[in-house]
Design a protein around this motif. Structure first.
Motif, PDB file in Angstrom:
ATOM      1  N   ALA A  98       9.130   1.753   9.862  1.00 13.54           N
ATOM      2  CA  ALA A  98       8.323   2.970   9.704  1.00 13.54           C
ATOM      3  C   ALA A  98       7.214   2.670   8.700  1.00 13.54           C
ATOM      4  O   ALA A  98       7.479   2.155   7.613  1.00 13.54           O
ATOM      5  N   PHE A  99       6.005   2.979   9.071  1.00 16.22           N
ATOM      6  CA  PHE A  99       4.862   2.776   8.186  1.00 16.22           C
ATOM      7  C   PHE A  99       4.477   4.118   7.576  1.00 16.22           C
ATOM      8  O   PHE A  99       4.132   5.063   8.291  1.00 16.22           O
ATOM      9  N   LEU A 100       4.598   4.189   6.243  1.00 15.63           N
ATOM     10  CA  LEU A 100       4.252   5.414   5.517  1.00 15.63           C
ATOM     11  C   LEU A 100       2.888   5.271   4.868  1.00 15.63           C
ATOM     12  O   LEU A 100       2.560   4.215   4.330  1.00 15.63           O
ATOM     13  N   ASP A 101       2.132   6.335   4.888  1.00 18.51           N
ATOM     14  CA  ASP A 101       0.880   6.364   4.143  1.00 18.51           C
ATOM     15  C   ASP A 101       0.609   7.809   3.761  1.00 18.51           C
ATOM     16  O   ASP A 101       0.742   8.711   4.595  1.00 18.51           O
ATOM     17  N   GLY A 102       0.323   8.030   2.488  1.00 16.13           N
ATOM     18  CA  GLY A 102       0.005   9.377   2.043  1.00 16.13           C
ATOM     19  C   GLY A 102       1.121  10.379   2.279  1.00 16.13           C
ATOM     20  O   GLY A 102       0.874  11.561   2.508  1.00 16.13           O
TER      21      GLY A 102
END
Ligand code: ADP
Ligand code: MG
Length: 262
Positions: free
Chosen positions: A229-233
Motif C-alpha cells: 500500500a502506498f500512502l501519501d498525505g
C-alpha cells in the motif's frame, strides 16, 4: 469520537475502515481502508510524514482514532462488545490486547541493563506471569531462530545494530503475538547489516506470521509482501500485489515516489 461498527464479522487479522486521525487541527490519516488476512504480509510505503507510523500506532492501541474503526483478530481496537453494545476498554484490557501484538521500531529499544536472554524473558514473566522454565526454553529457541543462540548472555551494547534488531524481533516473538508490526526496522542500520534483519523477517513471513511492515526496502516488499500500500498525505493512494504497484503503478504520485527510492 470514533464511530465503530458493532460485531466485526471478519476472518481478517486486521481491518481498517474509514480511519481518520488528527493531531490538533492537523489531520494526518484521512480515511484509510486496509485489510490484512491471517498469514499475509502488508508492506506500507510512502514519503516521510505520510502517516505510516501513526497508522501502526493506531493498530497497536497507542493512538485513539477520530473516525472509522480498526479491528484486530475480530475485536474492535479500543472497544469491547457486550450484548450488542460497545464499551470503551479499560487500561488493563488494552494492555492485554497490546501484549498480543508485537512491534519492532527503527530504534531497537532493548533494555540496556538486561542480557539478551533477560530481554526476551522480561515481558512473558512480568506481564503474563508465566513460569520461568518454559519461558527460558522458548526464549532460547527464539534466539536460535534469529541466529543468536550464542548471544544469550551478552548485553545489548556488545552487539551490532543488526544483532540488536534481531534480538528486538525475538523479544517481540517471545510474547507469541498473533500480529507483528514493523516500523522501518532496517532504517537505522548500516547497509551491510540490513540483509540479516530482512532474512529473519522473511523467515517469519514464510512461517505464516501476519505482518504489517513499514519499509523502504523495495526488494523485500516485492518478494515478501502479499499487498503493498502506498500512502501519501494520509491516504492510501494505491494498493495491490507488489507486481502491480511496482511494475504498473496507476498514480503519478506512486510513480514519482518509486522513481526516488528505486
Ligand atoms: P510517517 O511515519 O509516514 O513518516 P508519521 O505517522 O510519523 O508519518 O507522521 C504523520 C504526520 O503526523 C507528520 O506530519 C507528523 O509530524 C505528525 N505527527 C506524528 N505524530 C505526532 C504527534 N504525536 N503530535 C503531533 N503531530 C504528529
Ligand atoms: Mg514513520
Amino acid at each position: 469520537m470514533s464511530t465503530p461498527q458493532p460485531a466485526v464479522e471478519t476472518r481478517s487479522m486486521v481491518v481498517a475502515r474509514g480511519v481518520r486521525k488528527s493531531y490538533g487541527a492537523h489531520e494526518v490519516i484521512k480515511g484509510v481502508d486496509l485489510e490484512v488476512a491471517p498469514g499475509e504480509v502488508l508492506c506500507l510505503l510512502g514519503p516521510s510524514g505520510s502517516g505510516k507510523s501513526t497508522f501502526l500506532r493506531c493498530i497497536n492501541h497507542l493512538e485513539q482514532i477520530d473516525a472509522g474503526w480498526i479491528s484486530v483478530d475480530g475485536e474492535l481496537v479500543g472497544y469491547r462488545e457486550h450484548r450488542g453494545r460497545l464499551y470503551e476498554l479499560r487500561d488493563a484490557e488494552i494492555a492485554r490486547r497490546r501484549s498480543e501484538i508485537g512491534m519492532v521500531f527503527q530504534q531497537f529499544n532493548l533494555f540496556p541493563h538486561l542480557s539478551v536472554l533477560e530481554n526476551l524473558m522480561q515481558a512473558p514473566l512480568r506481564v503474563r506471569r508465566e513460569a520461568a522454565g518454559p519461558v527460558r526454553e522458548r526464549s532460547l529457541a527464539l534466539l536460535d531462530r534469529v541466529g543468536l543462540a550464542d548471544k544469550a548472555g551478552a548485553y545489548p551494547r556488545q552487539l551490532s545494530g543488526g544483532q540488536q534488531q534481531r534480538v528486538a524481533i525475538a523479544r517481540a516473538l517471545a510474547m507469541q503475538p498473533k500480529l507483528m508490526l514493523f516500523d522501518e526496522p532496517t532504517s537505522a542500520l548500516d547497509p551491510e547489516l540490513v540483509g540479516e534483519v530482512l532474512d529473519v523477517m522473511r523467515g517469519l513471513a514464510d512461517d505464516g506470521m501476519t505482518m504489517v511492515v513499514v519499509t523502504h526496502e523495495i526488494g523485500f516488499a516485492r518478494e515478501v509482501a502479499d499487498t503493498v500500500a502506498f500512502l501519501d498525505g494520509g491516504v492510501v493512494v494505491e494498493a495491490g500485489p507488489p507486481s502491480q504497484v511496482f511494475d504498473a503503478p496507476q498514480h503519478e504520485r506512486t510513480r514519482a515516489f518509486l522513481a526516488r527510492v528505486l
